[in-house]
Design a protein around this motif. Structure first.
Motif, PDB file in Angstrom:
ATOM      1  N   ASP A 151       0.082   5.313  -3.147  1.00  0.00           N
ATOM      2  CA  ASP A 151      -1.229   5.717  -2.638  1.00  0.00           C
ATOM      3  C   ASP A 151      -1.057   6.885  -1.674  1.00  0.00           C
ATOM      4  OD1 ASP A 151      -2.349   3.672  -4.073  1.00  0.00           O
ATOM      5  OD2 ASP A 151      -2.715   2.375  -2.340  1.00  0.00           O
ATOM      6  N   GLU A 152      -2.124   7.643  -1.501  1.00  0.00           N
ATOM      7  CA  GLU A 152      -2.167   8.650  -0.440  1.00  0.00           C
ATOM      8  C   GLU A 152      -3.200   8.224   0.576  1.00  0.00           C
ATOM      9  OE1 GLU A 152      -2.785  13.448   0.366  1.00  0.00           O
ATOM     10  OE2 GLU A 152      -3.018  12.624  -1.656  1.00  0.00           O
ATOM     11  N   ARG A 153      -2.760   8.069   1.810  1.00  0.00           N
ATOM     12  CA  ARG A 153      -3.667   7.636   2.875  1.00  0.00           C
ATOM     13  C   ARG A 153      -3.419   8.496   4.108  1.00  0.00           C
ATOM     14  NH1 ARG A 153      -2.077   1.276   2.514  1.00  0.00           N
ATOM     15  NH2 ARG A 153      -2.226   1.071   0.216  1.00  0.00           N
ATOM     16  N   GLU A 154      -4.459   9.199   4.499  1.00  0.00           N
ATOM     17  CA  GLU A 154      -4.396  10.053   5.689  1.00  0.00           C
ATOM     18  C   GLU A 154      -3.203  10.998   5.641  1.00  0.00           C
ATOM     19  OE1 GLU A 154      -4.507   7.479   9.062  1.00  0.00           O
ATOM     20  OE2 GLU A 154      -6.536   6.776   8.648  1.00  0.00           O
ATOM     21  N   GLY A 155      -2.998  11.605   4.477  1.00  0.00           N
ATOM     22  CA  GLY A 155      -1.955  12.604   4.341  1.00  0.00           C
ATOM     23  C   GLY A 155      -0.555  12.063   4.146  1.00  0.00           C
ATOM     24  N   GLU A 156      -0.403  10.733   4.078  1.00  0.00           N
ATOM     25  CA  GLU A 156       0.908  10.133   3.863  1.00  0.00           C
ATOM     26  C   GLU A 156       0.926   9.352   2.555  1.00  0.00           C
ATOM     27  OE1 GLU A 156       2.257   7.803   7.129  1.00  0.00           O
ATOM     28  OE2 GLU A 156       2.139   9.455   8.576  1.00  0.00           O
ATOM     29  N   ALA A 157       2.110   9.240   1.975  1.00  0.00           N
ATOM     30  CA  ALA A 157       2.290   8.438   0.771  1.00  0.00           C
ATOM     31  C   ALA A 157       2.658   7.013   1.163  1.00  0.00           C
ATOM     32  CB  ALA A 157       3.375   9.039  -0.119  1.00  0.00           C
ATOM     33  N   VAL A 158       2.128   6.053   0.426  1.00  0.00           N
ATOM     34  CA  VAL A 158       2.375   4.631   0.698  1.00  0.00           C
ATOM     35  C   VAL A 158       2.878   3.984  -0.582  1.00  0.00           C
ATOM     36  CG1 VAL A 158       1.345   2.427   1.381  1.00  0.00           C
ATOM     37  CG2 VAL A 158       0.579   4.564   2.463  1.00  0.00           C
ATOM     38  N   VAL A 159       3.964   3.222  -0.477  1.00  0.00           N
ATOM     39  CA  VAL A 159       4.547   2.522  -1.621  1.00  0.00           C
ATOM     40  C   VAL A 159       3.825   1.191  -1.814  1.00  0.00           C
ATOM     41  CG1 VAL A 159       6.629   1.415  -2.532  1.00  0.00           C
ATOM     42  CG2 VAL A 159       6.800   3.587  -1.276  1.00  0.00           C
ATOM     43  N   VAL A 160       3.396   0.921  -3.050  1.00  0.00           N
ATOM     44  CA  VAL A 160       2.757  -0.356  -3.390  1.00  0.00           C
ATOM     45  C   VAL A 160       3.568  -1.005  -4.510  1.00  0.00           C
ATOM     46  CG1 VAL A 160       0.710  -1.476  -4.346  1.00  0.00           C
ATOM     47  CG2 VAL A 160       0.457   0.402  -2.696  1.00  0.00           C
ATOM     48  N   ASP A 161       3.984  -2.234  -4.270  1.00  0.00           N
ATOM     49  CA  ASP A 161       4.755  -2.985  -5.267  1.00  0.00           C
ATOM     50  C   ASP A 161       4.003  -4.279  -5.562  1.00  0.00           C
ATOM     51  OD1 ASP A 161       7.280  -3.146  -6.815  1.00  0.00           O
ATOM     52  OD2 ASP A 161       7.618  -4.944  -5.623  1.00  0.00           O
ATOM     53  N   TYR A 162       3.648  -4.505  -6.833  1.00  0.00           N
ATOM     54  CA  TYR A 162       2.896  -5.697  -7.207  1.00  0.00           C
ATOM     55  C   TYR A 162       3.837  -6.894  -7.338  1.00  0.00           C
ATOM     56  CZ  TYR A 162      -0.637  -2.263  -8.634  1.00  0.00           C
ATOM     57  OH  TYR A 162      -1.533  -1.224  -8.667  1.00  0.00           O
ATOM     58  N   VAL A 196       6.641   6.230   4.853  1.00  0.00           N
ATOM     59  CA  VAL A 196       7.396   5.204   5.571  1.00  0.00           C
ATOM     60  C   VAL A 196       6.782   3.818   5.418  1.00  0.00           C
ATOM     61  CG1 VAL A 196       8.359   6.791   7.282  1.00  0.00           C
ATOM     62  CG2 VAL A 196       6.125   5.723   7.703  1.00  0.00           C
ATOM     63  N   ARG A 197       5.562   3.736   4.938  1.00  0.00           N
ATOM     64  CA  ARG A 197       4.901   2.433   4.793  1.00  0.00           C
ATOM     65  C   ARG A 197       5.131   1.896   3.381  1.00  0.00           C
ATOM     66  NH1 ARG A 197       0.855  -0.656   7.258  1.00  0.00           N
ATOM     67  NH2 ARG A 197      -0.430  -1.884   5.837  1.00  0.00           N
ATOM     68  N   VAL A 198       5.594   0.656   3.322  1.00  0.00           N
ATOM     69  CA  VAL A 198       5.793  -0.013   2.033  1.00  0.00           C
ATOM     70  C   VAL A 198       4.987  -1.306   2.045  1.00  0.00           C
ATOM     71  CG1 VAL A 198       8.070   1.010   1.685  1.00  0.00           C
ATOM     72  CG2 VAL A 198       7.898  -1.207   2.816  1.00  0.00           C
ATOM     73  N   GLU A 199       4.394  -1.637   0.893  1.00  0.00           N
ATOM     74  CA  GLU A 199       3.533  -2.810   0.817  1.00  0.00           C
ATOM     75  C   GLU A 199       3.851  -3.646  -0.414  1.00  0.00           C
ATOM     76  OE1 GLU A 199      -0.453  -0.776   2.883  1.00  0.00           O
ATOM     77  OE2 GLU A 199      -0.457  -1.297   0.764  1.00  0.00           O
ATOM     78  N   LEU A 200       3.889  -4.943  -0.225  1.00  0.00           N
ATOM     79  CA  LEU A 200       3.956  -5.892  -1.327  1.00  0.00           C
ATOM     80  C   LEU A 200       2.549  -6.456  -1.525  1.00  0.00           C
ATOM     81  CD1 LEU A 200       7.240  -7.810  -0.392  1.00  0.00           C
ATOM     82  CD2 LEU A 200       6.964  -6.038  -2.138  1.00  0.00           C
ATOM     83  N   HIS A 201       1.984  -6.258  -2.696  1.00  0.00           N
ATOM     84  CA  HIS A 201       0.647  -6.763  -3.003  1.00  0.00           C
ATOM     85  C   HIS A 201       0.801  -7.996  -3.884  1.00  0.00           C
ATOM     86  CE1 HIS A 201      -1.887  -2.922  -2.128  1.00  0.00           C
ATOM     87  NE2 HIS A 201      -0.881  -3.051  -1.269  1.00  0.00           N
ATOM     88  N   HIS A 202       0.486  -9.168  -3.320  1.00  0.00           N
ATOM     89  CA  HIS A 202       0.599 -10.421  -4.057  1.00  0.00           C
ATOM     90  C   HIS A 202      -0.703 -10.648  -4.812  1.00  0.00           C
ATOM     91  CE1 HIS A 202       1.085 -14.987  -4.324  1.00  0.00           C
ATOM     92  NE2 HIS A 202       2.039 -14.461  -5.049  1.00  0.00           N
ATOM     93  N   VAL A 203      -0.704 -10.315  -6.092  1.00  0.00           N
ATOM     94  CA  VAL A 203      -1.936 -10.314  -6.869  1.00  0.00           C
ATOM     95  C   VAL A 203      -2.599 -11.696  -6.928  1.00  0.00           C
ATOM     96  CG1 VAL A 203      -2.949  -9.770  -9.119  1.00  0.00           C
ATOM     97  CG2 VAL A 203      -1.132  -8.324  -8.189  1.00  0.00           C
TER      98      VAL A 203
END
Length: 286
Positions: A151-162, A196-203
């Motif tokens: 994702d792009e949020r406020e000019g930064e890239a964010v990692v999303v892992d399902y 620098v932000r990484v996220e685990l999305h628990h579907v």
């Protein structure tokens, strides 16, 4: 007249030439840490030992990832619960389930889980990337993999892992994941944005477990990957020279052996206990 053997890739390196980069993915590195014997069977043995048939929870995971990838290809007015129903129907993988009733029940459940998860999504803002292959080179390692989403949020890239397992990930899972740190480093290089932000999305639950890396913590993870790769370069060479007789591939028996795809070829893994059914991860009380 016999033909000469094909030159080995490692042997073609001339003295004094720079060492080739070791090619690996995060999953290859982590497989070695989990079990050296499984690593050997999965990545080195040729022909590769036959793996067990796909389990139902793998089918569920693949369908979920495919639907969440393809959802953004739908026209905006089709990004609806009805659109999700059709995507799940057309993507469904009917493999590993106990019977047709269980497969149908899980198709309905996966449809509902994905629909609920996407209710919180901004349907106007498409992800920066979906199932994007990314790569990163260090002085000794060429690391590559496929990130679920950026994702792009406020000019930064964010990692999303399902994540699709019944177990909800923890903050430690996000913090310690080598793969997520690699995706952050590679994403920053590919998209030329801070990442620098990484996220685990628990579907199944919709929970988001996040971690904010620093430049230093990402460097430590990349150094960890390089350390594992040095071990793999050594054991790959040992396998080339000694084959399955190389002493580096002892099994690491744990309860996970009951789920291993190569269990049929490992007496130590079989001794851990009876194999779990193909659908056991979906029905923990079965």
């Amino acid at each position: 007249m016999s033909q000469p053997a094909a030159p080995d890739r490692q042997q073609t390196e001339l003295p004094g030439m720079p060492q080739r980069l070791y090619l690996a993915s995060p999953s290859r590195l982590m497989t070695w840490l989990d079990c050296p014997r499984r690593y050997r069977m999965q990545y080195l043995d040729r022909p590769r030992p036959q793996a067990r048939p796909q389990r139902a929870h793998t089918s569920v995971g693949l369908v979920t990832h495919n639907v969440l990838r393809d959802f953004w290809d739908l026209p905006f007015d089709a990004r609806t619960p009805t659109g999700v129903v059709e995507l799940v129907r057309s993507s469904w993988i009917d493999v590993g389930f106990k019977d047709a009733d269980q497969s149908a029940r899980w198709r309905q459940q996966v449809t509902q889980e994905i629909t609920d998860y996407l209710r919180t999504a901004d349907r106007l803002t498409e992800p920066l990337a979906r199932e994007r292959s990314v790569a990163l080179k260090t002085p000794t390692l060429a690391l590559s993999g496929r990130v679920d989403r950026m994702d792009e949020r406020e000019g930064e890239a964010v990692v999303v892992d399902y994540k699709t397992s019944r177990r909800t990930p923890t903050a430690d899972d996000a913090r310690t994941s080598l793969a997520l740190a690699f995706y952050a480093a590679a994403g920053a290089a590919v998209f030329r944005k801070p990442c620098v932000r990484v996220e685990l999305h628990h579907v199944p639950t919709g929970e988001v477990i996040a971690h904010e890396h620093t430049a230093e913590s990402i460097e430590r993870k990349i150094a960890e990957a390089e350390s594992i790769a040095r071990d793999l370069r050594r054991v790959d060479t040992a396998y080339r020279d000694q084959g399955q007789q190389a002493p580096d591939f002892a099994p690491n028996p744990t309860p996970l052996c009951r789920w291993c795809d190569f269990r049929a070829h490992c007496p130590e893994g079989q001794a851990v206990g009876p194999e779990r059914s193909s659908w056991a991860a979906l029905e923990p009380d079965d």
